[in-house]
Motif scaffolding. Sequence first.
Motif, short mmCIF file in Angstrom:
data_model
loop_
_atom_site.label_atom_id
_atom_site.label_comp_id
_atom_site.label_asym_id
_atom_site.label_seq_id
_atom_site.Cartn_x
_atom_site.Cartn_y
_atom_site.Cartn_z
N MET A 1 0.83 -1.21 0.00
CA MET A 1 0.00 0.00 0.00
C MET A 1 0.87 1.27 0.00
O MET A 1 0.57 2.22 -0.72
CB MET A 1 -0.90 -0.01 1.25
N ASN A 4 2.38 1.85 -3.39
CA ASN A 4 1.40 2.43 -4.32
C ASN A 4 1.06 3.87 -3.98
O ASN A 4 0.73 4.66 -4.86
CB ASN A 4 0.12 1.58 -4.34
N LYS A 7 3.68 5.82 -5.51
CA LYS A 7 3.45 5.80 -6.95
C LYS A 7 2.35 6.81 -7.31
O LYS A 7 2.44 7.53 -8.32
CB LYS A 7 3.01 4.39 -7.37
N LEU A 8 1.34 6.86 -6.44
CA LEU A 8 0.24 7.82 -6.63
C LEU A 8 0.78 9.25 -6.56
O LEU A 8 0.44 10.09 -7.40
CB LEU A 8 -0.82 7.59 -5.56
N SER A 11 2.60 10.01 -9.71
CA SER A 11 1.68 10.24 -10.84
C SER A 11 1.01 11.61 -10.71
O SER A 11 0.83 12.31 -11.71
CB SER A 11 0.58 9.18 -10.88
N GLU A 12 0.65 11.96 -9.49
CA GLU A 12 0.02 13.28 -9.27
C GLU A 12 1.00 14.40 -9.59
O GLU A 12 0.61 15.45 -10.09
CB GLU A 12 -0.48 13.41 -7.82
N GLN A 14 3.37 14.23 -11.83
CA GLN A 14 3.42 14.32 -13.30
C GLN A 14 2.21 15.10 -13.83
O GLN A 14 2.33 15.93 -14.72
CB GLN A 14 3.41 12.93 -13.92
N LEU A 15 1.03 14.80 -13.24
CA LEU A 15 -0.19 15.51 -13.66
C LEU A 15 -0.04 17.00 -13.36
O LEU A 15 -0.47 17.85 -14.15
CB LEU A 15 -1.39 14.97 -12.88
N TYR A 83 -12.20 7.05 -7.44
CA TYR A 83 -11.56 7.51 -6.20
C TYR A 83 -12.31 7.00 -4.98
O TYR A 83 -11.71 6.61 -3.98
CB TYR A 83 -11.51 9.04 -6.16
N SER A 86 -11.58 3.47 -4.30
CA SER A 86 -10.16 3.17 -4.09
C SER A 86 -9.91 2.79 -2.64
O SER A 86 -10.57 3.29 -1.74
CB SER A 86 -9.34 4.41 -4.45
N PRO A 87 -8.95 1.88 -2.40
CA PRO A 87 -8.60 1.57 -1.00
C PRO A 87 -8.04 2.80 -0.26
O PRO A 87 -8.08 2.86 0.95
CB PRO A 87 -7.52 0.49 -1.13
N PHE A 88 -7.49 3.77 -1.01
CA PHE A 88 -7.08 5.02 -0.37
C PHE A 88 -8.35 5.83 -0.15
O PHE A 88 -9.21 5.90 -1.03
CB PHE A 88 -6.15 5.84 -1.28
N ILE A 93 -6.66 11.33 -1.13
CA ILE A 93 -6.49 11.74 -2.53
C ILE A 93 -6.66 13.27 -2.65
O ILE A 93 -5.88 13.93 -3.34
CB ILE A 93 -7.50 10.99 -3.43
N LYS A 97 -3.76 15.86 -3.90
CA LYS A 97 -4.01 16.80 -5.02
C LYS A 97 -3.81 18.24 -4.57
O LYS A 97 -3.20 19.04 -5.29
CB LYS A 97 -5.43 16.60 -5.55
#
Lengths: 219, 200
Positions: A1, A4, A7-8, A11-12, A14-15, A83, A86-88, A93, A97
């Motif tokens: 977890m 990930n 990793k999240l 990815s955020e 990069q966004l 979202y 999601s397990p998160f 999230i 963000k």
Amino acid sequence: MIKNFFKLISSEFQLMLRGSIFSFVLYCLLIISCAIFSLSLKHESMGINAPLSFLYIMIFFISLFKVEKIYSLEFDEAKLHQYILSPFSLEIIVFVKNMMIYLNLIIFFFIFSPLILIILNIDLIYLLKINILLALSLLSIVFIASMTASITISKNNRLSLTSILTLPLFVPILIFSMAITDLIDFNTGKMYLFFLAYFLLNLAFSPLLTSFALKKLSV
Amino acid sequence: MIEVNNLSFARGNTLIYKNINFKVQPGELLLVKGANGAGKTTLLSNIVNFIDPLKGSITYNGSEIDNHTASQSFLYISETNFAHDSMTLNQNIEYWLSIHNVKFDKHIKEKSVNYFFQQLNLDKKFYQLSFGQKKKLQLLLLMLVNKPVWILDDPLSGLDDRTIINVNTLFEKKLENKGIIILTSHQNITLNNYKTLKLE
């Protein structure tokens, strides 16, 4: 977890980088407005307060626009479904963000701040202190703006008007920022602590209220 | 088992559906049919606990469905696309796998991607893809996210014949593994055994 989660975050990030063009445009508008403000008052002798107040108001609007844009893009119904399942938790999230929006805005401010101060005719010896002041206060501004945005993007137009109720939460930030600039050389550590305390207060409530509003109003 | 008892839902003063009852056992598929506006998507949203019903109950394995149960057990694919337009296909896959906390296995990912996309360049930006290709990204989650219940809103729309066969094969495998599938579709599915619920 945890793997990930990182990793999240990546990815955020990069966004966030992909959304930088919009921030760049907003900061260009800020520079143009600062130039107009400065030119219109070129015959007046201004202290530091008037240009800084103007800068704060503009940053406040930039943050609102940026958060609204990101929220309307990244919390549309289909994404929100994923979202929520999601397990998160949605709160996490939202927090990630918000932090990415904050990073995006503050990095641009750090880059543009010398130019902005020159245009506003503010002595560059204040550069570091103004950057610290803004870095601290922008945290709370972004988290409050996220509450505003989560209500504004709701499908129910009547309810979206209630986002106005969150606007008074910005007032303490503006009051304290101006109070700090009143003090000689901004030298008071305790005043800066207000922003930290206000941010912690927002951190406790904002992700909860934002995700609640997203779940109840946008699904 | 998913059990729905006397479920009613109203939006404002409009009653969308009234007193719906059904049970879906492990290894069963329920196809929800109905005209546009009959409440198919709303029914799925009720089951996944996105919205509260007016009255009635929905249980999964005997207990009421809450957010925790839904996130642990349900995979929901909506009719509209959830991917980020500015990301490539590959980045989107990795993003949504991390959102669903899926352990990243390169071999499984490649196999699944090949099953749906064949020779497609994964570095293509998402907005460059066609409607059907975009839909395939959503369906890819069916292979990569392991959850016992699939709730699918019109999963076959916009897909070519070959992909529809592939999706039906996935359904068969899921049912063999005692999974539960609830889906809405205007198209017929090629499986032999499935339940149908018609919303008026």
